[in-house]
Design a protein around this motif. Sequence first.
Motif, short mmCIF file in Angstrom:
data_model
loop_
_atom_site.label_atom_id
_atom_site.label_comp_id
_atom_site.label_asym_id
_atom_site.label_seq_id
_atom_site.Cartn_x
_atom_site.Cartn_y
_atom_site.Cartn_z
N GLY A 15 0.79 -1.23 0.00
CA GLY A 15 0.00 0.00 0.00
C GLY A 15 0.81 1.27 0.00
O GLY A 15 0.28 2.36 0.23
N VAL A 16 2.12 1.16 -0.27
CA VAL A 16 3.01 2.32 -0.21
C VAL A 16 3.08 2.99 -1.58
O VAL A 16 3.34 2.33 -2.60
CB VAL A 16 4.41 1.90 0.25
CG1 VAL A 16 5.36 3.10 0.24
CG2 VAL A 16 4.34 1.31 1.65
N GLY A 17 2.88 4.30 -1.61
CA GLY A 17 2.92 5.04 -2.86
C GLY A 17 4.33 5.39 -3.29
O GLY A 17 5.33 4.98 -2.67
N ALA A 18 4.44 6.18 -4.34
CA ALA A 18 5.73 6.50 -4.96
C ALA A 18 6.67 7.21 -3.99
O ALA A 18 7.89 7.07 -4.08
CB ALA A 18 5.50 7.36 -6.21
N GLU A 19 6.15 7.97 -3.04
CA GLU A 19 6.99 8.73 -2.11
C GLU A 19 7.20 8.00 -0.79
O GLU A 19 7.66 8.59 0.19
CB GLU A 19 6.38 10.10 -1.87
CG GLU A 19 6.31 10.95 -3.14
CD GLU A 19 5.73 12.32 -2.89
OE1 GLU A 19 5.42 12.63 -1.73
OE2 GLU A 19 5.58 13.09 -3.87
N GLY A 20 6.84 6.71 -0.77
CA GLY A 20 7.06 5.92 0.44
C GLY A 20 6.01 6.12 1.51
O GLY A 20 6.21 5.70 2.66
#
Length: 399
Positions: A232-237
């Motif tokens: 569930g982690v997006g591009a910016e962590g």
Amino acid sequence: MTMKLALDDLGLSGGKPLFEQIKSVSNLVRPDIESFLSYSRQFFDAQSCTGHGPVEAKMERRLAEFHGTRNCVSFCGGFWGLVLTMKCLALPGRTEVVMPSLTYRRLADIVAWAGLTPHFCEVDPDLLCVTGETAAACINENTALILGVHPIVNCCDIDGLEALSERTGIPLMIDAVESVYESYKGRKIGSCARAECFSMQSSKLFNAFEGGYVTTNDDELAQRLRTMRDFGVGAEGIPVEACALGVQQNEMHAAMALACLDDVDEQMVANRNRYYAYRRYLADVPGIRLREFDETERCGFKNILVELLDDWPLSREATIALLNAENMLCRPYYSPPLHMKATGYPMVWGDLTQTERLAKKFLLLPCGYFVSEADIEQIALFLAFIQKNAQAITQRGLV
């Protein structure tokens, strides 16, 4: 291999089985070992066994190209590809998934895992699968998703299902596990509906030891699936998905998948030769009919499905027992249908007379990597033998 000439020779009579080694109804292909080791060296040298290394990235690119679609998202198992795609596509506030009951024995369980309710529809008796017409009969105000499923042989009614989805606004996804190599009216399977889901378990056309993937032309859906797959982690962590898992495909399994992809055309030719051998030898066996592939389309020829006709003198259960005793692990085709199974979750269905009738008529015969054309001749001869001696077999109480 022991030729069956008398009832005492039958495995159920205590005779030596026809085959010393078990003949499966699964593909079980072994790719070239040097190809597998070559791909494995790439992730070994990169010191990247998990977390989307170079081999997994290459596998996803090649699978997207193979299916003629923009995106391929891989998973550690086909199960999670199906579950997360359902979670993404199901309409909010609704719970029912329209799907066939004559299908893979665990598909309704997967729907329940996604927090949804199976609503079983009828199938077309000629296609053995869901169509736009049969699915439409189950659409209601609570329908969240339409789940098309390709049958073991050929493809489901994609045009009808896509038209139904467009007309109702209900998303369509397809379980394409058994149709990796196929096409539908010239379109490559994997490029249809909102998304199509595949397995790479060892029994499938692409053997990755285990794994699965989803293909889609919907870039937003693909990105959400990747995020949900990757904790569930997006591009910016930063976590951006509440429903998320760590279900990435690992590099060693991706290497196996690529090795299989390298020789998939040779696989297809070998499967086609086995299918042609069955067609040739079963033509002389009364009461049994081979389910034929539509060769106007691309076909993988992986599965061998036969129908026991009304003049076949033994029950399907008796036939399977006789075959199994000879080390042929034949299986009934999608039986019992899913609405007839006891479960711990709710299900919805109406009149499924057609499904219940069809579920009694078909079985899968041995196929794949470990079955030769000589084996197929022996299988057909055995079927002819038990057909000819059915009355005596029954009188002896063997089945």
